[in-house]
Design a protein around this motif. Sequence first.
Motif, PDB file in Angstrom:
ATOM      1  N   ASP A  90       0.843  -1.190   0.000  1.00  8.16           N
ATOM      2  CA  ASP A  90       0.000   0.000   0.000  1.00  8.16           C
ATOM      3  C   ASP A  90       0.884   1.248   0.000  1.00  8.16           C
ATOM      4  N   ASP A 120      -3.128   3.044 -19.395  1.00  5.77           N
ATOM      5  CA  ASP A 120      -4.070   2.144 -18.722  1.00  5.77           C
ATOM      6  C   ASP A 120      -3.338   1.258 -17.719  1.00  5.77           C
ATOM      7  N   ASN A 159      -2.341   3.166 -14.519  1.00  4.30           N
ATOM      8  CA  ASN A 159      -3.558   3.421 -13.745  1.00  4.30           C
ATOM      9  C   ASN A 159      -4.009   2.167 -13.004  1.00  4.30           C
ATOM     10  N   ALA A 160      -3.952   1.011 -13.673  1.00  2.00           N
ATOM     11  CA  ALA A 160      -4.344  -0.242 -13.036  1.00  2.00           C
ATOM     12  C   ALA A 160      -3.387  -0.602 -11.900  1.00  2.00           C
ATOM     13  N   CYS A 212      -1.669   1.517 -10.061  1.00  2.00           N
ATOM     14  CA  CYS A 212      -1.911   2.425  -8.931  1.00  2.00           C
ATOM     15  C   CYS A 212      -3.246   2.146  -8.248  1.00  2.00           C
ATOM     16  N   ASP A 213      -4.212   1.603  -8.970  1.00  2.00           N
ATOM     17  CA  ASP A 213      -5.456   1.183  -8.322  1.00  2.00           C
ATOM     18  C   ASP A 213      -5.164   0.104  -7.279  1.00  2.00           C
ATOM     19  N   LEU A 214      -4.283  -0.818  -7.619  1.00  2.00           N
ATOM     20  CA  LEU A 214      -3.940  -1.893  -6.694  1.00  2.00           C
ATOM     21  C   LEU A 214      -2.994  -1.425  -5.597  1.00  2.00           C
ATOM     22  N   LYS A 263      -2.704   1.615  -4.384  1.00  2.00           N
ATOM     23  CA  LYS A 263      -3.212   2.785  -3.648  1.00  2.00           C
ATOM     24  C   LYS A 263      -2.316   4.013  -3.836  1.00  2.00           C
ATOM     25  N   CYS A 264      -2.117   4.365  -5.117  1.00  2.00           N
ATOM     26  CA  CYS A 264      -1.394   5.596  -5.423  1.00  2.00           C
ATOM     27  C   CYS A 264      -2.128   6.335  -6.533  1.00  2.00           C
ATOM     28  N   LYS A 265      -1.712   7.582  -6.777  1.00  2.00           N
ATOM     29  CA  LYS A 265      -2.380   8.413  -7.770  1.00  2.00           C
ATOM     30  C   LYS A 265      -1.357   8.827  -8.831  1.00  2.00           C
ATOM     31  N   ALA A 308       1.817  -5.672  -8.202  1.00  2.00           N
ATOM     32  CA  ALA A 308       0.627  -5.331  -8.986  1.00  2.00           C
ATOM     33  C   ALA A 308       0.695  -5.954 -10.380  1.00  2.00           C
ATOM     34  N   THR A 359      -5.754  -9.144 -16.763  1.00  2.00           N
ATOM     35  CA  THR A 359      -5.840  -7.735 -17.149  1.00  2.00           C
ATOM     36  C   THR A 359      -4.821  -7.381 -18.231  1.00  2.00           C
TER      37      THR A 359
END
Length: 274
Positions: A42, A74, A77-78, A80-82, A84-86, A250, A259
């Motif tokens: 995380d 894409d 982004n995927a 960072c979704d896993l 927990k970053c932006k 990730a 994915t």
Amino acid sequence: MWKHRWLLATAFMAVALIAGGCQRQQAQQPAAPVQPAAQVPDLGGRMVRVATDATYQPFEFLDKDKNIVGYDIDLINAICDLGKCKPNVKSVAWEGIFPALQKGDYDAVISGVTITDERKKTMDFSDPYMEVGQVVLVRAGETRITGLSDLADKSVAVQKGTTNFDAATQFQKEGKIKTVKAFGTFDLAVKSLLNKDVDAVIIDNTAASGYMGTNPNQLKVAGEKFTHEALGIVVPKDDKDHLLPAFDAALKVLKDNGTLDKLYQKWFVEFKPS
């Protein structure tokens, strides 16, 4: 008669008890342990400044609204979704992208970057997320060039600072290519090819597919891939921000859950350039 019926009934009861016992024994067997999902570290919602050269369709490019889109976008982004970053993605000219990373202007680079031993001396890489190979891209009507072996008296365009440039200049030293013209972007290299200023472009096969889609019936690949290279996400040397553990974990999740395959299908199979 009754004796026989009693014996028969007794036999049925015995069979039923044995069967019931087997079923209970089977039911009491412990279930196979469920494999735990990979744990992605995380990153606490932190912003990750990401540099990309948005001139490399379909990896990264500007859409009609000037948004940076593509496979790599894409993917980050995927990730960072896993993790927990932006991700805050900015387009940076290729020639300055690694110096900007090393200077501290960015935390990571994702831009179809080939993992090489030379680059590993000054930067760190994630695990590979795609395998590519270099090819010879020519005009659709070209009949003289059927592959790398036909370039000894031909001119070739490449992008500066890429492994394609390294390969082309080495081939020139070996007499396998007559002239190498280097451009700041592959867009300009391909434009030079279409304008008949050069005879071919040396480029990765995935990007070649993108340019053939952008220029239908005008380009083709001559011959087969002549290298095999792995692409990775780049971070500064020694990864002091500890991004790589999250990126690698990730990437494993995205590979295992399909994915990565879906993104490849979206951008390299189904994508129709406008």
